[in-house]
Design a protein around this motif. Structure first.
Motif, PDB file in Angstrom:
ATOM      1  N   LEU A 135      -4.386 -18.125  16.945  1.00 16.61           N
ATOM      2  CA  LEU A 135      -3.908 -17.879  15.583  1.00 16.61           C
ATOM      3  C   LEU A 135      -4.806 -16.897  14.846  1.00 16.61           C
ATOM      4  CD1 LEU A 135      -2.750 -21.455  14.545  1.00 16.61           C
ATOM      5  CD2 LEU A 135      -1.330 -19.506  15.216  1.00 16.61           C
ATOM      6  N   ASP A 136      -6.117 -16.983  15.061  1.00 20.32           N
ATOM      7  CA  ASP A 136      -7.041 -16.030  14.433  1.00 20.32           C
ATOM      8  C   ASP A 136      -6.753 -14.609  14.890  1.00 20.32           C
ATOM      9  OD1 ASP A 136      -8.333 -17.917  12.926  1.00 20.32           O
ATOM     10  OD2 ASP A 136     -10.045 -18.124  14.290  1.00 20.32           O
ATOM     11  N   GLN A 137      -6.380 -14.438  16.156  1.00 18.02           N
ATOM     12  CA  GLN A 137      -6.105 -13.108  16.693  1.00 18.02           C
ATOM     13  C   GLN A 137      -4.814 -12.516  16.147  1.00 18.02           C
ATOM     14  OE1 GLN A 137      -8.187 -11.265  18.378  1.00 18.02           O
ATOM     15  NE2 GLN A 137      -9.658 -12.935  18.366  1.00 18.02           N
ATOM     16  N   LEU A 138      -3.939 -13.363  15.635  1.00 19.15           N
ATOM     17  CA  LEU A 138      -2.655 -12.892  15.118  1.00 19.15           C
ATOM     18  C   LEU A 138      -2.694 -12.540  13.636  1.00 19.15           C
ATOM     19  CD1 LEU A 138      -0.304 -15.399  16.957  1.00 19.15           C
ATOM     20  CD2 LEU A 138      -0.846 -13.051  17.608  1.00 19.15           C
ATOM     21  N   LYS A 139      -3.801 -12.848  12.978  1.00 21.09           N
ATOM     22  CA  LYS A 139      -3.924 -12.560  11.545  1.00 21.09           C
ATOM     23  C   LYS A 139      -3.985 -11.054  11.310  1.00 21.09           C
ATOM     24  CE  LYS A 139      -6.271 -16.794  10.220  1.00 21.09           C
ATOM     25  NZ  LYS A 139      -7.537 -17.371   9.760  1.00 21.09           N
ATOM     26  N   THR A 140      -3.304 -10.642  10.266  1.00 17.84           N
ATOM     27  CA  THR A 140      -3.331  -9.228   9.908  1.00 17.84           C
ATOM     28  C   THR A 140      -4.316  -8.990   8.771  1.00 17.84           C
ATOM     29  OG1 THR A 140      -1.503  -9.505   8.362  1.00 17.84           O
ATOM     30  CG2 THR A 140      -0.930  -8.848  10.605  1.00 17.84           C
ATOM     31  N   LYS A 141      -4.761  -7.756   8.693  1.00 11.34           N
ATOM     32  CA  LYS A 141      -5.639  -7.352   7.602  1.00 11.34           C
ATOM     33  C   LYS A 141      -4.751  -6.948   6.421  1.00 11.34           C
ATOM     34  CE  LYS A 141      -9.025  -5.530  10.838  1.00 11.34           C
ATOM     35  NZ  LYS A 141      -9.630  -4.348  11.413  1.00 11.34           N
ATOM     36  N   PRO A 142      -5.285  -7.014   5.217  1.00 11.34           N
ATOM     37  CA  PRO A 142      -4.498  -6.569   4.062  1.00 11.34           C
ATOM     38  C   PRO A 142      -4.168  -5.072   4.169  1.00 11.34           C
ATOM     39  CG  PRO A 142      -6.530  -7.673   3.365  1.00 11.34           C
ATOM     40  CD  PRO A 142      -6.609  -7.511   4.849  1.00 11.34           C
ATOM     41  N   ILE A 143      -3.053  -4.703   3.582  1.00 10.21           N
ATOM     42  CA  ILE A 143      -2.658  -3.296   3.536  1.00 10.21           C
ATOM     43  C   ILE A 143      -3.704  -2.536   2.736  1.00 10.21           C
ATOM     44  CG2 ILE A 143      -0.929  -1.668   2.642  1.00 10.21           C
ATOM     45  CD1 ILE A 143       0.089  -3.263   5.037  1.00 10.21           C
ATOM     46  N   LYS A 144      -4.153  -1.416   3.287  1.00 12.26           N
ATOM     47  CA  LYS A 144      -5.100  -0.560   2.572  1.00 12.26           C
ATOM     48  C   LYS A 144      -4.320   0.498   1.813  1.00 12.26           C
ATOM     49  CE  LYS A 144      -9.252  -0.717   5.413  1.00 12.26           C
ATOM     50  NZ  LYS A 144     -10.255   0.135   6.081  1.00 12.26           N
ATOM     51  N   GLU A 145      -4.809   0.814   0.657  1.00 11.37           N
ATOM     52  CA  GLU A 145      -4.194   1.886  -0.136  1.00 11.37           C
ATOM     53  C   GLU A 145      -4.964   3.179   0.104  1.00 11.37           C
ATOM     54  OE1 GLU A 145      -1.358   1.810  -1.749  1.00 11.37           O
ATOM     55  OE2 GLU A 145      -1.110  -0.318  -1.325  1.00 11.37           O
ATOM     56  N   PHE A 146      -4.231   4.232   0.398  1.00  9.72           N
ATOM     57  CA  PHE A 146      -4.803   5.552   0.624  1.00  9.72           C
ATOM     58  C   PHE A 146      -4.135   6.521  -0.345  1.00  9.72           C
ATOM     59  CE2 PHE A 146      -5.385   3.361   4.621  1.00  9.72           C
ATOM     60  CZ  PHE A 146      -6.610   3.807   5.093  1.00  9.72           C
ATOM     61  N   PRO A 147      -4.866   7.527  -0.799  1.00  8.24           N
ATOM     62  CA  PRO A 147      -4.234   8.516  -1.681  1.00  8.24           C
ATOM     63  C   PRO A 147      -3.202   9.340  -0.905  1.00  8.24           C
ATOM     64  CG  PRO A 147      -6.498   9.160  -1.155  1.00  8.24           C
ATOM     65  CD  PRO A 147      -6.284   7.808  -0.560  1.00  8.24           C
ATOM     66  N   ALA A 148      -2.149   9.729  -1.586  1.00  8.63           N
ATOM     67  CA  ALA A 148      -1.118  10.578  -0.976  1.00  8.63           C
ATOM     68  C   ALA A 148      -1.708  11.942  -0.664  1.00  8.63           C
ATOM     69  CB  ALA A 148       0.071  10.704  -1.911  1.00  8.63           C
ATOM     70  N   THR A 149      -1.273  12.521   0.455  1.00  8.47           N
ATOM     71  CA  THR A 149      -1.726  13.865   0.831  1.00  8.47           C
ATOM     72  C   THR A 149      -0.517  14.692   1.250  1.00  8.47           C
ATOM     73  OG1 THR A 149      -2.005  13.541   3.222  1.00  8.47           O
ATOM     74  CG2 THR A 149      -3.826  12.795   1.804  1.00  8.47           C
ATOM     75  N   PRO A 150      -0.666  16.002   1.294  1.00  8.08           N
ATOM     76  CA  PRO A 150       0.440  16.846   1.762  1.00  8.08           C
ATOM     77  C   PRO A 150       0.755  16.628   3.245  1.00  8.08           C
ATOM     78  CG  PRO A 150      -1.232  18.159   0.609  1.00  8.08           C
ATOM     79  CD  PRO A 150      -1.778  16.777   0.752  1.00  8.08           C
ATOM     80  N   ASP A 151      -0.174  16.031   3.994  1.00  4.06           N
ATOM     81  CA  ASP A 151       0.015  15.817   5.426  1.00  4.06           C
ATOM     82  C   ASP A 151       0.605  14.449   5.776  1.00  4.06           C
ATOM     83  OD1 ASP A 151      -1.019  18.335   6.335  1.00  4.06           O
ATOM     84  OD2 ASP A 151      -3.048  17.596   5.856  1.00  4.06           O
ATOM     85  N   ASP A 152       0.955  13.658   4.774  1.00  2.00           N
ATOM     86  CA  ASP A 152       1.493  12.319   5.035  1.00  2.00           C
ATOM     87  C   ASP A 152       2.724  12.371   5.935  1.00  2.00           C
ATOM     88  OD1 ASP A 152      -0.528  11.235   3.533  1.00  2.00           O
ATOM     89  OD2 ASP A 152       0.756  10.554   1.892  1.00  2.00           O
ATOM     90  N   ALA A 153       3.688  13.211   5.603  1.00  2.18           N
ATOM     91  CA  ALA A 153       4.936  13.279   6.374  1.00  2.18           C
ATOM     92  C   ALA A 153       4.645  13.669   7.831  1.00  2.18           C
ATOM     93  CB  ALA A 153       5.906  14.266   5.737  1.00  2.18           C
ATOM     94  N   HIS A 154       3.724  14.585   8.027  1.00  2.00           N
ATOM     95  CA  HIS A 154       3.331  15.025   9.377  1.00  2.00           C
ATOM     96  C   HIS A 154       2.824  13.845  10.196  1.00  2.00           C
ATOM     97  CE1 HIS A 154       0.133  16.389  12.197  1.00  2.00           C
ATOM     98  NE2 HIS A 154       1.027  17.321  12.506  1.00  2.00           N
ATOM     99  N   ASP A 155       1.890  13.089   9.632  1.00  2.00           N
ATOM    100  CA  ASP A 155       1.293  11.975  10.364  1.00  2.00           C
ATOM    101  C   ASP A 155       2.279  10.832  10.574  1.00  2.00           C
ATOM    102  OD1 ASP A 155      -0.986  13.496  10.406  1.00  2.00           O
ATOM    103  OD2 ASP A 155      -2.266  11.985   9.459  1.00  2.00           O
ATOM    104  N   ILE A 156       3.101  10.563   9.580  1.00  2.00           N
ATOM    105  CA  ILE A 156       4.119   9.518   9.735  1.00  2.00           C
ATOM    106  C   ILE A 156       5.059   9.892  10.878  1.00  2.00           C
ATOM    107  CG2 ILE A 156       6.166   8.473   8.659  1.00  2.00           C
ATOM    108  CD1 ILE A 156       4.575   8.542   5.985  1.00  2.00           C
ATOM    109  N   ALA A 157       5.463  11.165  10.917  1.00  2.00           N
ATOM    110  CA  ALA A 157       6.360  11.622  11.989  1.00  2.00           C
ATOM    111  C   ALA A 157       5.703  11.462  13.362  1.00  2.00           C
ATOM    112  CB  ALA A 157       6.757  13.077  11.757  1.00  2.00           C
ATOM    113  N   LEU A 158       4.427  11.814  13.480  1.00  2.00           N
ATOM    114  CA  LEU A 158       3.733  11.682  14.766  1.00  2.00           C
ATOM    115  C   LEU A 158       3.594  10.222  15.187  1.00  2.00           C
ATOM    116  CD1 LEU A 158       0.877  14.363  14.621  1.00  2.00           C
ATOM    117  CD2 LEU A 158       2.981  14.415  15.961  1.00  2.00           C
TER     118      LEU A 158
END
Length: 186
Positions: free
Chosen positions: A45-68
């Motif tokens: 069960l410990d191995q299945l725990k997720t970390k909290p979502i991290k907030e990152f600033p938006a960048t012009p390269d977001d769409a590029h990385d999401i696509a990859l």
């Protein structure tokens, strides 16, 4: 988004569940004095725990990385489906040994690691997700190597089979969050 609604995540979870089932010794294989010492439920069960979502600033390269990262998910899913079909075909033909199965699965893990290394991600968030995925697959490689080196083909600690699943789930949740956030701002 529900964690289990993503087909890649569901396929990975199914594969890991099969791996756990195959790697977990049956009660009759465990000496009686070790039965209580091997209760791995809290570890799993410990191995299945997720970390909290991290907030990152938006960048012009977001769409590029999401696509990859999305393309990586699709390619890995296709590769995994092909592997499962190949394993099933070999089993039906009577040409599937445990050794061949292990090697094909290990090769799949290495392919995933290679695909992740080859991603040209430009954002901090993309590299964070890449790192989580890489950690997960690196651990799976160690698990397969341990099984191969084990005289009985079993893991010393069956809970090791799920080690890092939290990273896999965290990576998927982070990517889903990033996609949703980016779509809102488009």
């Amino acid at each position: 988004m529900n964690k289990l609604s993503n087909p890649v995540l569901l396929t990975s979870l199914l594969s890991i569940t099969l791996l756990i089932t195959a790697c977990t010794p049956k009660p009759e294989q465990i000496p009686n004095d070790q039965n209580q010492a091997t209760d791995t439920s809290p570890k799993v069960l410990d191995q299945l725990k997720t970390k909290p979502i991290k907030e990152f600033p938006a960048t012009p390269d977001d769409a590029h990385d999401i696509a990859l990262l999305t393309e990586y998910d699709q390619k890995f899913s296709e590769m995994n489906n092909e592997l499962e079909a190949d394993l099933e075909k070999r089993a039906v033909e009577g040409k599937l040994s445990a050794e061949i199965s292990q090697q094909l699965k290990r090769d799949s893990i290495q392919s995933s690691l290679n695909m992740l290394k080859d991603l040209d991600l430009k954002t901090q968030q993309g590299r964070y997700i890449q790192g989580l995925l890489y950690q997960y697959w690196e651990n799976q490689a160690k698990v397969y190597d341990e099984k191969k080196q084990s005289p009985d083909g079993e893991l010393k600690q069956p809970s090791d089979a799920v080690k890092g699943m939290g990273e896999l789930f965290t990576a998927q949740e982070q990517l889903d969050h990033w996609k949703a956030k980016t779509e809102k701002h488009s």
